[in-house]
Design a protein around this motif. Structure first.
Motif, PDB file in Angstrom:
ATOM      1  N   VAL A  20       7.086  52.428  -8.271  1.00  0.00           N
ATOM      2  CA  VAL A  20       7.286  51.884  -6.931  1.00  0.00           C
ATOM      3  C   VAL A  20       8.624  51.164  -6.846  1.00  0.00           C
ATOM      4  O   VAL A  20       9.081  50.551  -7.816  1.00  0.00           O
ATOM      5  CB  VAL A  20       6.141  50.913  -6.533  1.00  0.00           C
ATOM      6  N   VAL A  21       9.255  51.284  -5.689  1.00  0.00           N
ATOM      7  CA  VAL A  21      10.482  50.549  -5.388  1.00  0.00           C
ATOM      8  C   VAL A  21      10.297  49.898  -4.023  1.00  0.00           C
ATOM      9  O   VAL A  21      10.069  50.585  -3.026  1.00  0.00           O
ATOM     10  CB  VAL A  21      11.717  51.474  -5.349  1.00  0.00           C
ATOM     11  N   THR A  22      10.372  48.567  -3.981  1.00  0.00           N
ATOM     12  CA  THR A  22      10.258  47.814  -2.735  1.00  0.00           C
ATOM     13  C   THR A  22      11.454  46.888  -2.619  1.00  0.00           C
ATOM     14  O   THR A  22      11.841  46.242  -3.598  1.00  0.00           O
ATOM     15  CB  THR A  22       8.961  46.990  -2.702  1.00  0.00           C
ATOM     16  N   VAL A  23      12.039  46.814  -1.424  1.00  0.00           N
ATOM     17  CA  VAL A  23      13.142  45.887  -1.210  1.00  0.00           C
ATOM     18  C   VAL A  23      13.002  45.269   0.165  1.00  0.00           C
ATOM     19  O   VAL A  23      12.587  45.931   1.126  1.00  0.00           O
ATOM     20  CB  VAL A  23      14.512  46.590  -1.363  1.00  0.00           C
ATOM     21  N   GLY A  24      13.316  43.985   0.277  1.00  0.00           N
ATOM     22  CA  GLY A  24      13.230  43.292   1.554  1.00  0.00           C
ATOM     23  C   GLY A  24      14.033  42.009   1.537  1.00  0.00           C
ATOM     24  O   GLY A  24      14.416  41.516   0.467  1.00  0.00           O
ATOM     25  N   PRO A  25      14.277  41.426   2.701  1.00  0.00           N
ATOM     26  CA  PRO A  25      15.129  40.241   2.783  1.00  0.00           C
ATOM     27  C   PRO A  25      14.389  38.914   2.881  1.00  0.00           C
ATOM     28  O   PRO A  25      15.030  37.877   3.012  1.00  0.00           O
ATOM     29  CB  PRO A  25      15.913  40.498   4.078  1.00  0.00           C
ATOM     30  N   PHE A  26      13.043  38.922   2.858  1.00  0.00           N
ATOM     31  CA  PHE A  26      12.349  37.652   3.040  1.00  0.00           C
ATOM     32  C   PHE A  26      11.341  37.385   1.936  1.00  0.00           C
ATOM     33  O   PHE A  26      10.170  37.144   2.186  1.00  0.00           O
ATOM     34  CB  PHE A  26      11.686  37.535   4.421  1.00  0.00           C
ATOM     35  N   ARG A  27      11.814  37.418   0.707  1.00  0.00           N
ATOM     36  CA  ARG A  27      10.972  37.077  -0.432  1.00  0.00           C
ATOM     37  C   ARG A  27      10.712  35.578  -0.498  1.00  0.00           C
ATOM     38  O   ARG A  27       9.595  35.139  -0.776  1.00  0.00           O
ATOM     39  CB  ARG A  27      11.634  37.540  -1.735  1.00  0.00           C
ATOM     40  N   LEU A  28      11.738  34.768  -0.252  1.00  0.00           N
ATOM     41  CA  LEU A  28      11.625  33.335  -0.472  1.00  0.00           C
ATOM     42  C   LEU A  28      11.415  32.537   0.802  1.00  0.00           C
ATOM     43  O   LEU A  28      10.989  31.378   0.742  1.00  0.00           O
ATOM     44  CB  LEU A  28      12.882  32.826  -1.198  1.00  0.00           C
ATOM     45  N   GLU A  29      11.745  33.093   1.953  1.00  0.00           N
ATOM     46  CA  GLU A  29      11.522  32.369   3.202  1.00  0.00           C
ATOM     47  C   GLU A  29      11.117  33.342   4.293  1.00  0.00           C
ATOM     48  O   GLU A  29      11.509  34.508   4.276  1.00  0.00           O
ATOM     49  CB  GLU A  29      12.766  31.589   3.621  1.00  0.00           C
ATOM     50  N   LYS A  30      10.339  32.850   5.232  1.00  0.00           N
ATOM     51  CA  LYS A  30       9.824  33.709   6.295  1.00  0.00           C
ATOM     52  C   LYS A  30      10.909  34.044   7.305  1.00  0.00           C
ATOM     53  O   LYS A  30      11.932  33.352   7.402  1.00  0.00           O
ATOM     54  CB  LYS A  30       8.630  33.063   6.984  1.00  0.00           C
ATOM     55  N   ARG A  31      10.669  35.107   8.057  1.00  0.00           N
ATOM     56  CA  ARG A  31      11.557  35.518   9.139  1.00  0.00           C
ATOM     57  C   ARG A  31      10.785  35.403  10.450  1.00  0.00           C
ATOM     58  O   ARG A  31       9.713  35.998  10.605  1.00  0.00           O
ATOM     59  CB  ARG A  31      12.016  36.951   8.925  1.00  0.00           C
ATOM     60  N   ASP A  32      11.305  34.613  11.377  1.00  0.00           N
ATOM     61  CA  ASP A  32      10.684  34.434  12.681  1.00  0.00           C
ATOM     62  C   ASP A  32      11.273  35.410  13.689  1.00  0.00           C
ATOM     63  O   ASP A  32      12.489  35.623  13.728  1.00  0.00           O
ATOM     64  CB  ASP A  32      10.899  33.007  13.199  1.00  0.00           C
ATOM     65  N   ILE A  33      10.405  36.003  14.502  1.00  0.00           N
ATOM     66  CA  ILE A  33      10.827  36.863  15.606  1.00  0.00           C
ATOM     67  C   ILE A  33      10.174  36.308  16.868  1.00  0.00           C
ATOM     68  O   ILE A  33       8.954  36.367  17.026  1.00  0.00           O
ATOM     69  CB  ILE A  33      10.406  38.323  15.399  1.00  0.00           C
ATOM     70  N   ARG A  34      10.983  35.749  17.740  1.00  0.00           N
ATOM     71  CA  ARG A  34      10.468  35.153  18.968  1.00  0.00           C
ATOM     72  C   ARG A  34      10.253  36.229  20.027  1.00  0.00           C
ATOM     73  O   ARG A  34      10.798  37.343  19.934  1.00  0.00           O
ATOM     74  CB  ARG A  34      11.458  34.110  19.495  1.00  0.00           C
ATOM     75  N   GLN A  35       9.475  35.899  21.036  1.00  0.00           N
ATOM     76  CA  GLN A  35       9.280  36.819  22.156  1.00  0.00           C
ATOM     77  C   GLN A  35      10.638  37.184  22.759  1.00  0.00           C
ATOM     78  O   GLN A  35      11.481  36.325  22.977  1.00  0.00           O
ATOM     79  CB  GLN A  35       8.395  36.179  23.223  1.00  0.00           C
ATOM     80  N   GLY A  36      10.838  38.473  22.970  1.00  0.00           N
ATOM     81  CA  GLY A  36      12.107  38.946  23.492  1.00  0.00           C
ATOM     82  C   GLY A  36      13.140  39.241  22.427  1.00  0.00           C
ATOM     83  O   GLY A  36      14.216  39.765  22.736  1.00  0.00           O
ATOM     84  N   GLU A  37      12.854  38.936  21.160  1.00  0.00           N
ATOM     85  CA  GLU A  37      13.796  39.181  20.065  1.00  0.00           C
ATOM     86  C   GLU A  37      13.404  40.429  19.284  1.00  0.00           C
ATOM     87  O   GLU A  37      12.237  40.844  19.269  1.00  0.00           O
ATOM     88  CB  GLU A  37      13.843  37.989  19.106  1.00  0.00           C
ATOM     89  N   THR A  38      14.381  41.011  18.619  1.00  0.00           N
ATOM     90  CA  THR A  38      14.167  42.184  17.774  1.00  0.00           C
ATOM     91  C   THR A  38      14.857  41.967  16.440  1.00  0.00           C
ATOM     92  O   THR A  38      16.013  41.524  16.392  1.00  0.00           O
ATOM     93  CB  THR A  38      14.720  43.450  18.439  1.00  0.00           C
TER      94      THR A  38
END
Length: 308
Positions: A259-277
């Protein structure tokens, strides 16, 4: 034209009155399959995935991790911030990575609502998918709460000895704010074919010269390359490049079993507000042959040049 790309349904003959809950559409170059858009019971993914010579390089639903679906996007630790009385917000927690309750989070589903394809200049092909990330069936949400909407773009082109797939995932909050992470079970994932895995005689390495899943995992790598034997004396593989504009310090989880997994939020969460992408982008190289590290580095340099 013999090299023209065509996206078509894969019809399955069923008894009268029966229908399937899943579906599969295959992209072909002439008569040669490239990959199939598969809507599984819990998420859409690509499987099978082939090299130009026709070797399959990914695995679908392996017995050890049946939620590993070849070439897919997913996230554990997905939180919806729901309006409540007196202006408060309540945290509803879901999991879109494992297809059962995982670490206390109920499983959601990612459902493709539309997919279309078109030829692009230079002989390439673009597929546009729209998707809904829905939570589980629960009280007051018989269809599952709509946690997020996603538009996914797959841009395919051919180069000598390889297919190049550029993936862009645009995830938008639905009717309430959304958070992803922190988690290592996100965001872009590959599960390689059994024969390519290190445990079966394949190799995995990164741009720093590290080899083996344990050495590659963590932060620091800009790209990861997996390749190995695919039968008849042939080798094939795939390389994954996270877009550095979205992944300043990507976190990798890579295993010798494939398996290979990569992502940008291992250590802190990412918030997506209403109207945001949130847009996250990746390039995958599907190649024939036993490519050396300098060949993958050249592909990566070409990728960086295309971003400028």
């Amino acid at each position: 034209m013999a090299d023209r790309f065509i996206l078509a349904d894969d019809p399955i003959a069923l008894p009268k009155g029966a229908w399937a809950k899943t579906e599969r559409r295959t992209l072909r170059r002439g008569s040669q399959p490239v990959f199939s858009l598969t809507q599984g019971r819990h998420r859409p993914y690509l499987f099978p995935v082939y090299t130009p010579l026709g070797f399959a390089v990914t695995s679908e639903c392996p017995a050890d991790h049946p939620h590993h679906n070849s070439f897919w996007i997913a996230s554990d630790h997905v939180d919806c911030w729901m309006p409540a009385a007196a202006g408060r917000k309540e945290q509803y927690t879901y999991n879109f990575y494992v297809d059962e309750t995982f670490q206390g989070r109920a499983p959601g589903r990612i459902l493709q609502t539309n997919a279309s394809g078109e030829e692009t200049p230079g002989g390439g092909y673009r597929i546009t998918q729209t998707m809904e990330w829905r939570g589980p069936v629960e009280w007051a949400a018989l269809e599952g709460r709509l946690a997020a909407r996603e538009q996914r773009l797959l841009d395919l082109k051919t180069i000598e000895g390889a297919y190049v797939i550029d993936v862009e995932s645009r995830l938008s909050a639905a009717e309430w704010d959304l958070s992803l992470g922190p988690t290592r079970h996100a965001y872009f994932n590959l599960r390689v074919a059994e024969s390519i895995a290190v445990t079966s005689g394949g190799r995995v390495r990164d741009d720093r010269g590290h080899s083996g899943g344990e050495a590659v995992s963590g932060s620091g790598a800009r790209w990861v390359h997996y390749n190995g034997p695919v039968g008849g004396g042939h080798w094939a593989g795939l390389a994954l490049f996270p877009d550095p504009r979205d992944h300043r310090d990507p976190y990798w989880f890579v295993s010798d079993w494939g398996v290979v997994t990569v992502g940008p939020f291992r250590l802190e969460k990412r918030d997506i507000r209403q109207g945001e992408t949130m847009a996250l982008r990746y390039r995958v190289i599907l190649h024939d042959g036993d490519l050396a590290a300098d060949a993958i580095a050249a592909h990566y340099a070409s990728y960086l040049a295309s971003l400028s």
